[in-house]
Motif scaffolding. Sequence first.
Motif, PDB file in Angstrom:
ATOM      1  N   LEU A  27       0.293  -1.240   0.114  1.00 32.73           N
ATOM      2  CA  LEU A  27       0.017  -0.237   0.459  1.00 32.73           C
ATOM      3  C   LEU A  27       0.942   1.318  -0.027  1.00 32.73           C
ATOM      4  O   LEU A  27       1.619   1.424   0.758  1.00 32.73           O
ATOM      5  N   ALA A  28       0.719   1.920  -0.774  1.00 30.72           N
ATOM      6  CA  ALA A  28       1.759   3.359  -1.157  1.00 30.72           C
ATOM      7  C   ALA A  28       0.695   4.261  -2.357  1.00 30.72           C
ATOM      8  O   ALA A  28       0.405   3.932  -2.859  1.00 30.72           O
ATOM      9  N   LEU A  29       1.466   5.295  -2.171  1.00 32.35           N
ATOM     10  CA  LEU A  29       1.354   6.714  -2.584  1.00 32.35           C
ATOM     11  C   LEU A  29       2.572   6.894  -3.691  1.00 32.35           C
ATOM     12  O   LEU A  29       3.376   6.434  -3.645  1.00 32.35           O
ATOM     13  N   GLY A  30       2.068   7.558  -4.830  1.00 30.32           N
ATOM     14  CA  GLY A  30       2.620   7.637  -5.976  1.00 30.32           C
ATOM     15  C   GLY A  30       2.945   6.911  -6.950  1.00 30.32           C
ATOM     16  O   GLY A  30       3.822   6.591  -7.707  1.00 30.32           O
ATOM     17  N   ALA A  31       1.486   6.164  -6.978  1.00 29.13           N
ATOM     18  CA  ALA A  31       2.162   5.115  -8.169  1.00 29.13           C
ATOM     19  C   ALA A  31       2.121   5.398  -9.367  1.00 29.13           C
ATOM     20  O   ALA A  31       1.433   6.316  -9.954  1.00 29.13           O
ATOM     21  N   THR A  32       2.874   4.536 -10.271  1.00 28.16           N
ATOM     22  CA  THR A  32       2.575   6.013 -11.938  1.00 28.16           C
ATOM     23  C   THR A  32       2.762   4.057 -12.690  1.00 28.16           C
ATOM     24  O   THR A  32       2.206   3.666 -12.242  1.00 28.16           O
ATOM     25  N   ASP A  33       2.412   4.652 -13.665  1.00 25.23           N
ATOM     26  CA  ASP A  33       1.530   3.495 -14.604  1.00 25.23           C
ATOM     27  C   ASP A  33       2.202   2.449 -14.578  1.00 25.23           C
ATOM     28  O   ASP A  33       1.633   1.200 -15.037  1.00 25.23           O
ATOM     29  N   ALA A  34       3.773   2.006 -15.041  1.00 28.82           N
ATOM     30  CA  ALA A  34       4.719   1.470 -14.375  1.00 28.82           C
ATOM     31  C   ALA A  34       4.702   0.674 -13.308  1.00 28.82           C
ATOM     32  O   ALA A  34       4.262  -1.199 -13.933  1.00 28.82           O
ATOM     33  N   ASP A  35       4.188   0.650 -12.078  1.00 32.86           N
ATOM     34  CA  ASP A  35       3.860   0.097 -11.044  1.00 32.86           C
ATOM     35  C   ASP A  35       3.004  -0.950 -11.345  1.00 32.86           C
ATOM     36  O   ASP A  35       2.253  -1.380 -10.400  1.00 32.86           O
ATOM     37  N   VAL A  36       1.198   0.545 -11.378  1.00 33.14           N
ATOM     38  CA  VAL A  36      -0.029  -0.709 -12.295  1.00 33.14           C
ATOM     39  C   VAL A  36       0.103  -1.344 -12.646  1.00 33.14           C
ATOM     40  O   VAL A  36      -0.541  -3.054 -12.402  1.00 33.14           O
ATOM     41  N   VAL A  37       1.085  -1.346 -14.141  1.00 35.93           N
ATOM     42  CA  VAL A  37       1.157  -2.742 -14.678  1.00 35.93           C
ATOM     43  C   VAL A  37       1.957  -3.989 -14.186  1.00 35.93           C
ATOM     44  O   VAL A  37       1.485  -4.796 -14.407  1.00 35.93           O
ATOM     45  N   ALA A  38       2.893  -3.623 -12.967  1.00 35.14           N
ATOM     46  CA  ALA A  38       3.011  -4.433 -12.735  1.00 35.14           C
ATOM     47  C   ALA A  38       3.101  -5.468 -11.827  1.00 35.14           C
ATOM     48  O   ALA A  38       2.405  -6.664 -11.728  1.00 35.14           O
ATOM     49  N   ALA A  39       1.801  -4.587 -11.078  1.00 34.62           N
ATOM     50  CA  ALA A  39       0.826  -4.800 -10.116  1.00 34.62           C
ATOM     51  C   ALA A  39       0.213  -5.949 -10.450  1.00 34.62           C
ATOM     52  O   ALA A  39       0.120  -6.810  -9.800  1.00 34.62           O
ATOM     53  N   ALA A  40      -0.628  -5.789 -12.018  1.00 32.40           N
ATOM     54  CA  ALA A  40      -1.611  -6.472 -12.648  1.00 32.40           C
ATOM     55  C   ALA A  40      -0.937  -7.567 -13.373  1.00 32.40           C
ATOM     56  O   ALA A  40      -2.129  -8.368 -13.030  1.00 32.40           O
ATOM     57  N   GLY A  41      -0.060  -7.589 -13.054  1.00 31.92           N
ATOM     58  CA  GLY A  41       0.794  -8.325 -13.974  1.00 31.92           C
ATOM     59  C   GLY A  41       1.375  -9.761 -13.734  1.00 31.92           C
ATOM     60  O   GLY A  41       2.366 -10.577 -14.155  1.00 31.92           O
ATOM     61  N   ALA A  42       0.964  -9.386 -11.864  1.00 30.47           N
ATOM     62  CA  ALA A  42       1.842 -10.004 -11.093  1.00 30.47           C
ATOM     63  C   ALA A  42       1.481 -11.775 -10.842  1.00 30.47           C
ATOM     64  O   ALA A  42       1.949 -12.410 -10.626  1.00 30.47           O
ATOM     65  N   PRO A  43       0.560 -11.904 -11.359  1.00 29.34           N
ATOM     66  CA  PRO A  43      -1.055 -11.482 -12.029  1.00 29.34           C
ATOM     67  C   PRO A  43      -1.693 -11.503 -10.912  1.00 29.34           C
ATOM     68  O   PRO A  43      -1.943 -12.124  -9.926  1.00 29.34           O
ATOM     69  N   ALA A  44      -2.847 -10.278 -11.630  1.00 33.18           N
ATOM     70  CA  ALA A  44      -3.810 -10.119  -9.771  1.00 33.18           C
ATOM     71  C   ALA A  44      -5.532 -11.081 -11.063  1.00 33.18           C
ATOM     72  O   ALA A  44      -5.193 -11.195 -12.271  1.00 33.18           O
ATOM     73  N   ASP A  45      -5.698 -11.099  -9.777  1.00 34.23           N
ATOM     74  CA  ASP A  45      -6.730 -11.902 -10.012  1.00 34.23           C
ATOM     75  C   ASP A  45      -8.357 -11.003 -10.717  1.00 34.23           C
ATOM     76  O   ASP A  45      -8.906 -10.573 -11.485  1.00 34.23           O
ATOM     77  N   LYS A  46      -7.610  -9.533  -9.798  1.00 28.78           N
ATOM     78  CA  LYS A  46      -8.772  -8.391 -10.244  1.00 28.78           C
ATOM     79  C   LYS A  46      -8.728  -7.136 -10.018  1.00 28.78           C
ATOM     80  O   LYS A  46      -7.837  -6.738  -9.238  1.00 28.78           O
ATOM     81  N   VAL A  47      -8.176  -6.372 -10.911  1.00 25.63           N
ATOM     82  CA  VAL A  47      -8.090  -4.641 -10.122  1.00 25.63           C
ATOM     83  C   VAL A  47      -8.362  -3.799 -10.342  1.00 25.63           C
ATOM     84  O   VAL A  47      -9.120  -3.277 -11.613  1.00 25.63           O
TER      85      VAL A  47
END
Length: 250
Positions: A27-47
Amino acid sequence: MDLATQPARTGLAVVEWSPGRARVAHLALGATDADVVAAAGAPADKVGIDCPLGWPDEFTAFVTAHTAGRLAEHVDTGPRADGDELRRRVAYRHTDRVLRRAGYVPLSVSTDRIGLTAVRAAVLLERLAAAGVAVDRSGAGVVAEVYPAASLHRWGFTHRGYKGREGAPARSALVADLLARTPWLDVGAHRALCEASDDALDALVAALAARAAALGRCAFPAPGEVERARREGWIVLPDGPVEDLVDPAV
């Protein structure tokens, strides 16, 4: 995630789910688009993304016709036309109208400042799709549009007055209430950030709403609404209690 025009105000929460429990892994502030793509590709079941994922069909048609100088062919612009009704049609998506009938007042992606955030969301969706994440603006894929304040209300929590510096006392009380009702949720050291920042707290609530969507415990568009939702986006609202988000078997 609680999306903002700039990373500094963008909160990103990652929750790991296991039988009978859940853990806030990040949990953090300052998320870039790259951070989101990395988290979603973990992979995430739902974003879950707290931002409109599209614009009203009527708005895009209006702008396209106006640009081509053919507005009168598509819109009644005569002296007897109801200007207020026209503005309502171009301002709100179908999902916004559904929420308004349910008692919520979503912002207009066409006429409010949230439209600037939606521009970032549009680019982010393209980057997620390019990374192999299933993007369907109706919520049928990995990505779902969420509305933290409305989700909190659906779950019976305080959903107003917790934003900003003035809302700090209400925000702390909300965090305490949330954790009391979800003893299976381990927030660890992230509790302090939730109390300090409504952006971080909304990111966590967005992740919980995404969990409800992943379990199918949300109101999705009806068959006749799906195609429009795939263009405009669709706000998924939980239709069950927050206590049921953790499942002994899932």
